[in-house]
Design a protein around this motif. Sequence first.
Motif, PDB file in Angstrom:
ATOM      1  N   MET A 197       0.814  -1.210   0.000  1.00  0.00           N
ATOM      2  CA  MET A 197       0.000   0.000   0.000  1.00  0.00           C
ATOM      3  C   MET A 197       0.851   1.264   0.000  1.00  0.00           C
ATOM      4  O   MET A 197       0.336   2.359   0.142  1.00  0.00           O
ATOM      5  CB  MET A 197      -0.913  -0.004   1.229  1.00  0.00           C
ATOM      6  CG  MET A 197      -1.821  -1.215   1.314  1.00  0.00           C
ATOM      7  SD  MET A 197      -2.865  -1.416  -0.160  1.00  0.00           S
ATOM      8  CE  MET A 197      -3.947   0.006   0.024  1.00  0.00           C
ATOM      9  N   ALA A 198       2.173   1.125  -0.135  1.00  0.00           N
ATOM     10  CA  ALA A 198       3.057   2.291  -0.019  1.00  0.00           C
ATOM     11  C   ALA A 198       3.689   2.674  -1.354  1.00  0.00           C
ATOM     12  O   ALA A 198       4.803   3.181  -1.404  1.00  0.00           O
ATOM     13  CB  ALA A 198       4.125   2.021   1.018  1.00  0.00           C
ATOM     14  N   GLN A 199       2.993   2.422  -2.451  1.00  0.00           N
ATOM     15  CA  GLN A 199       3.440   2.850  -3.772  1.00  0.00           C
ATOM     16  C   GLN A 199       4.860   2.398  -4.095  1.00  0.00           C
ATOM     17  O   GLN A 199       5.713   3.181  -4.496  1.00  0.00           O
ATOM     18  CB  GLN A 199       3.326   4.371  -3.869  1.00  0.00           C
ATOM     19  CG  GLN A 199       1.923   4.912  -3.714  1.00  0.00           C
ATOM     20  CD  GLN A 199       0.992   4.415  -4.810  1.00  0.00           C
ATOM     21  OE1 GLN A 199       1.355   4.430  -5.980  1.00  0.00           O
ATOM     22  NE2 GLN A 199      -0.195   3.969  -4.442  1.00  0.00           N
ATOM     23  N   GLY A 200       5.113   1.106  -3.876  1.00  0.00           N
ATOM     24  CA  GLY A 200       6.390   0.551  -4.289  1.00  0.00           C
ATOM     25  C   GLY A 200       7.530   0.745  -3.325  1.00  0.00           C
ATOM     26  O   GLY A 200       8.679   0.504  -3.682  1.00  0.00           O
ATOM     27  N   LEU A 201       7.238   1.197  -2.104  1.00  0.00           N
ATOM     28  CA  LEU A 201       8.289   1.334  -1.100  1.00  0.00           C
ATOM     29  C   LEU A 201       8.910  -0.027  -0.845  1.00  0.00           C
ATOM     30  O   LEU A 201       8.221  -1.002  -0.588  1.00  0.00           O
ATOM     31  CB  LEU A 201       7.676   1.879   0.198  1.00  0.00           C
ATOM     32  CG  LEU A 201       8.632   2.338   1.295  1.00  0.00           C
ATOM     33  CD1 LEU A 201       9.426   3.541   0.837  1.00  0.00           C
ATOM     34  CD2 LEU A 201       7.840   2.678   2.547  1.00  0.00           C
ATOM     35  N   GLY A 202      10.248  -0.111  -0.918  1.00  0.00           N
ATOM     36  CA  GLY A 202      10.907  -1.399  -0.782  1.00  0.00           C
ATOM     37  C   GLY A 202      11.971  -1.394   0.288  1.00  0.00           C
ATOM     38  O   GLY A 202      12.463  -0.338   0.704  1.00  0.00           O
ATOM     39  N   PHE A 203      12.354  -2.601   0.732  1.00  0.00           N
ATOM     40  CA  PHE A 203      13.377  -2.749   1.756  1.00  0.00           C
ATOM     41  C   PHE A 203      14.350  -3.843   1.342  1.00  0.00           C
ATOM     42  O   PHE A 203      13.970  -4.831   0.724  1.00  0.00           O
ATOM     43  CB  PHE A 203      12.747  -3.102   3.104  1.00  0.00           C
ATOM     44  CG  PHE A 203      11.872  -2.014   3.652  1.00  0.00           C
ATOM     45  CD1 PHE A 203      12.395  -1.026   4.464  1.00  0.00           C
ATOM     46  CD2 PHE A 203      10.516  -1.965   3.325  1.00  0.00           C
ATOM     47  CE1 PHE A 203      11.592  -0.001   4.946  1.00  0.00           C
ATOM     48  CE2 PHE A 203       9.705  -0.951   3.802  1.00  0.00           C
ATOM     49  CZ  PHE A 203      10.246   0.035   4.619  1.00  0.00           C
ATOM     50  N   SER A 204      15.606  -3.644   1.719  1.00  0.00           N
ATOM     51  CA  SER A 204      16.658  -4.600   1.371  1.00  0.00           C
ATOM     52  C   SER A 204      17.561  -4.854   2.568  1.00  0.00           C
ATOM     53  O   SER A 204      17.785  -3.967   3.394  1.00  0.00           O
ATOM     54  CB  SER A 204      17.508  -4.077   0.207  1.00  0.00           C
ATOM     55  OG  SER A 204      16.731  -3.895  -0.954  1.00  0.00           O
TER      56      SER A 204
END
Length: 322
Positions: A197-204
């Motif tokens: 729901m965060a418009q493509g916010l990603g984590f690595s």
Amino acid sequence: MSTYERDALAMDAYSNAVTAAAERVGPAVVRIDIERDMAPRHGRYAPPPGGGGLGSGFIFASDGQILTNAHVVDKARRIYVTLADGRKFPAGLVGSDSDVDVAVLRIGADHLPVAELGRQPLRVGQLVIAVGNPYGLNWTVTAGVVSALGRTLDVPGSRKMVNLIQTDTSINPGNSGGPLVDSAGRVVGITTAMLPMAQGLGFSVPLDTMKSVVARISQKRAAATPAGVSVGVGGMRVELDEAVRRSLGLSQRQGMEILEIRSGSPAELAALRRQDIILAADGATVTEPRDLQRVVRQHAAGDKLILTFLRGGTQRKVTIVL
């Protein structure tokens, strides 16, 4: 020069950076397919919902060792890896750490293209590129910037993950486990999660965390040598700094960076340190842990082993008693 021309040049520079980075890491990026255990249903066996799985990974050692997310291969009955050249191999799970979502696989192949690891600290605003297999679409590239560092994420149904890289790079199902690279195509993290729901916010997962997991697994494997003889270090292959290579007249381009040292081990007693880079053992070139293990297996407890290594750009030697 007009504003249009300046904008075109800037876009070309951006496009060239993304293209060059993707082409550099691309040959080392793999697709991972898994089969999970079958569940009984009406007296017959059928795959449960989500019974198969798809993810990404990348080769970090030329002897077929691959990094991915632990959740990609969790509860896998069989694991298959497809290389960029189309070859497909069954894979074994070497080890994993679910707390930080990192796993190491191995396939029966050698002399493979390897992803180079980053050397410089990440900065907020830095260009990063993710390469993976979202929705089964092989070798897809997305680009963005580092939005924040040191993020904490509560993953539903899992443990809290800490010290993550936050990016605005699109990360979709199937991207998990693939490399996050800098503009030079060097790996700076492993893509692991997204917020739908965060418009493509990603984590690595950051590089240092990944290295620590590889080092712990390497230590366990080294301790399991037939004779029980070990230097007591864990590490992984890294590219040598070009300026250092030239100044020292070194012909080899890789070495084994020490990431972990077991307490009370021969390495600790010899005053080796984390981030030392081993170049040779008894004169035999060392580029990764298996090279060191191959030399160590030729010795018995009490034997001496001469290690050549780099520390702070200076080449040194030390004699270790195994």
